[in-house]
Design an enzyme around this catalytic site. Structure first.
Site, mmCIF file in Angstrom:
data_model
loop_
_atom_site.group_PDB
_atom_site.id
_atom_site.type_symbol
_atom_site.label_atom_id
_atom_site.label_comp_id
_atom_site.label_asym_id
_atom_site.label_seq_id
_atom_site.Cartn_x
_atom_site.Cartn_y
_atom_site.Cartn_z
ATOM 1 N N CYS A 1 36.255 39.376 36.046
ATOM 2 C CA CYS A 1 35.240 39.512 37.096
ATOM 3 C C CYS A 1 34.716 40.954 37.148
ATOM 4 O O CYS A 1 34.061 41.395 36.214
ATOM 5 C CB CYS A 1 35.820 39.043 38.431
ATOM 6 N N HIS B 1 37.915 33.778 36.933
ATOM 7 C CA HIS B 1 39.282 34.225 37.224
ATOM 8 C C HIS B 1 40.280 33.320 36.499
ATOM 9 O O HIS B 1 40.573 32.229 36.981
ATOM 10 C CB HIS B 1 39.541 34.166 38.729
ATOM 11 N N GLU C 1 43.340 33.754 36.365
ATOM 12 C CA GLU C 1 44.628 33.797 37.061
ATOM 13 C C GLU C 1 44.761 32.741 38.141
ATOM 14 O O GLU C 1 45.852 32.466 38.600
ATOM 15 C CB GLU C 1 44.853 35.197 37.660
#
Ligand code: XMP
Length: 606
Positions: free
Chosen positions: A80, A172, A174
């Site tokens: 990001c 993202h 994650e």
């Protein structure tokens, strides 16, 4: 250093710590570093990951970080904001625009080591205002994205240069909603960085026990124990490190607990062998007094947090143990959402992060053995410590309890921005075959890593789940001032909503307790309790049918770490039961289901 490790540079996004956790899941130690750290601090690491940030790269909002980090001779991957900084540093362009929230489809442009073993088109999770619009020399586009099948391409969703060993993802990886995100992280740390997987949760437990013993020294701990998963695991861990004679537990009934909850909590602590060292205070009067006349969510949260400290200190004084350290079961999301790392914005002040406690932390008087962990890890640790499986897998319940699920109002309609909001909402809803009503109250949410205190939209109509959730995604992204959508479950779609004057009173809390108990029993009866992460029941002081009654909102979500969440598609059978039982409660005239993901909604309404 014993383990191969990577550094995660924390630009203050919601997800920096989550990245570290995900890396550790692959057996590689990950440590958080600050963007202004000297490059020497990075010497131990075999790779670097740059997190997202609430700052805007396009506006140069985060210029003062140490860009020498980008010259380190190790692979670097940015997510990001980190992705945009890498693009810009190597001659690319970042512009304000092309924002995306929530699910998008990543289309890979060809094979690459980062995407080994993954499909060419795959779901990813976006949350950004800025976009990379060009890359510099040596970089290639590894993937582009689309927010919907017929939407235009968002270029440069993934970029990289194998010569420079620099990579960036706009999405993202994650968060759990990026389905192959874990594989991408593994491909980076194990493959591209070449780390050997030697770290484990058992290693963490041993290291944490040592850390607690070092911090507490010869002293003792007085632990605030709500009886939720976190404080119970913290009790077990502190007990293991210090022995039960150097640990006192305090359970406070703050009047904001669930039906019959305090009695159950005391039983749990007794079963864990803490009977002799558990103290109990019924402080519901103190908390209700502190909440009297309050409406604004942050003000309510602080009042609750302060009351905890006040009751705790009074009890410590009464027991003559004021010299004990204050123990709390704080977990990582509690600190990050309170703006706990230097660069994160405040989304919600968690009860265990009010200023008085921050002060005690500064003075070294607080022990928080779980502060580095997410809920899944706390649960894993709980099981390792021998806590009962059912207890460890109970739904999370926030420290301020029903206090953040009982909206309050002065009885005045809040129609800020409605001139723009209402026509935009009506047009979009109609396009999706829905009726919509903008509600003149607000709830807390999170957009592009920032707190968004905005209006919910009540939707009605006969739609499939897919169509409904697609409409919700479009409405929350495109209607300014809407961060949440709820779907009408009452027999008629209301056409007006009038705020009723309502504060935190015992009567309203009792009503909410009943509603919550009905929901929990229904989830258990229908075999859904363990299928879902959490299901707050919220009491909203809105009269939808001119009878002076209130609106109940159900917020069932799927999640794994509470940093992101998806609304649960509750089956018709349970919806039928809930409609029947909740609308029968005196004082409840409206019923709706929250169908918003996080972001842009948060799990709790305040
Ligand atoms: P949100 O509403 O921020 O919630 O999406 C994320 C998770 O945190 C819980 N929560 C809290 N837990 N103290 C807590 O111990 C708090 O002040 C607090 N606020 C939210 C929430 O229930 C969810 O699981």
């Amino acid at each position: 250093m014993k383990h191969d490790a990577v550094a995660v540079v924390d630009f203050g996004g919601q997800y920096a710590h989550l990245i570290a956790t995900k890396v550790r899941r692959h057996g590689v130690l990950a440590e958080i570093r600050q963007p202004e750290d000297d490059v020497d601090a990075f010497a131990p690491y075999r790779g670097v990951i740059l997190s997202g940030s609430p700052s805007l790269a396009s506006q140069g909002e985060e210029q003062d970080w140490n860009k020498e980090i980008l010259d380190l001779d190790v692979p670097i991957l940015g997510f990001c904001f980190g992705h945009q900084e890498i693009a810009a540093h190597y001659g690319g362009t970042v512009e304000h625009g092309g924002r995306q929230w929530g699910k998008a489809a990543l289309h890979l442009t060809g094979p690459h080591a980062l995407f080994a073993g993954q499909p060419e088109v795959q779901p990813v999770w976006m949350s950004h205002y800025d976009s990379v619009t060009a890359v510099g020399e040596g970089f290639t586009e590894l993937g582009y994205s689309k927010s919907a099948d017929d939407a235009p391409d968002h270029r440069f969703a993934a970029i990289g240069s194998d010569t420079l060993r620099r990579y960036g993802f706009q999405y993202h990886p994650e968060v759990d909603d990026t389905v192959y995100g874990d594989d991408m992280i593994a491909n980076f740390v194990l493959g591209i960085c070449g780390c050997k997987p030697t770290w484990s949760m058992e290693a963490y437990l041993e290291e944490e026990i040592e850390k607690i013993r070092r911090q507490v020294g010869e002293g003792s701990v007085f632990l605030l124990a709500s009886g939720g998963v976190d404080s119970t695991v913290a009790a077990a861990l502190l007990g293991r490190a210090l022995g039960s004679d150097r640990l006192h537990l305090l359970h406070i009934d703050n009047g904001l607990m669930r039906k019959d909850e305090s009695a159950q909590v005391l039983q749990i602590f007794a079963a864990l062998g803490f009977e002799g060292s558990t103290h109990f205070v019924d402080a519901s009067d103190t908390f209700l007094k502190a909440l009297e006349g309050l409406v604004e969510p942050e003000v309510k949260r602080r009042a609750i947090g302060d009351a905890f400290v006040q009751v705790f200190q009074a009890k410590a004084k009464e027991l003559g143990i004021e010299d004990h350290l204050l123990g709390q079961g704080t977990i990582y999301p509690d600190t990050i959402e309170t703006g706990g790392t230097r660069r994160s914005g405040t989304i919600k002040t968690h009860h265990n992060r009010v200023p008085v406690i921050e002060q005690l932390i500064q003075e070294g008087k607080v022990v928080e053995p779980l502060a580095e962990l997410y809920k899944v890890e706390v649960r894993e640790l709980g099981e390792m410590l021998g806590i009962d499986h059912e207890m460890v897998w109970r739904h999370p319940f926030p420290g301020p309890g029903l206090g953040v699920r009982l909206l309050c109002s002065e009885g005045r309609a809040d129609r800020t921005g409605f001139e723009v909001l209402e026509p935009a909402l009506a047009a979009l809803a109609a396009r999706h075959g829905l009726e919509a009503l903008a509600l003149p109250i607000r709830s807390v949410g999170v957009k592009a890593d920032l707190r968004a205190y905005e209006h919910p939209a009540l939707l009605g109509g006969d739609l499939s789940w897919d169509a409904l959730l697609e409409a919700v995604a479009v409405i929350t992204a495109d209607v300014p001032g809407i961060n949440r959508c709820i779907y009408n479950l009452a027999p008629e779609m209301p056409h007006q909503a009038t705020p009723v004057k309502a504060y935190a009173t015992r009567e309203r809390l009792d009503l909410l307790r009943e509603a919550d108990a009905i929901v929990m029993q229904a989830l258990t009866r229908h075999g859904l309790y363990h299928e879902i992460w959490q299901c707050p029941t919220v009491l909203v002081p809105l009269d939808l049918d001119d009878t002076g009654g209130e609106l109940v909102v159900l917020r069932p979500v799927h999640s794994r770490r509470a940093m992101t969440a998806q609304p649960v598609r509750l089956p018709d059978a349970i919806l039928g039961d809930l409609r029947r039982d909740l609308l029968a409660l005196p004082g409840v005239t409206g019923l709706a289901l929250d169908v918003t993901s996080k972001p842009p909604g948060t799990i709790e309404w305040e």
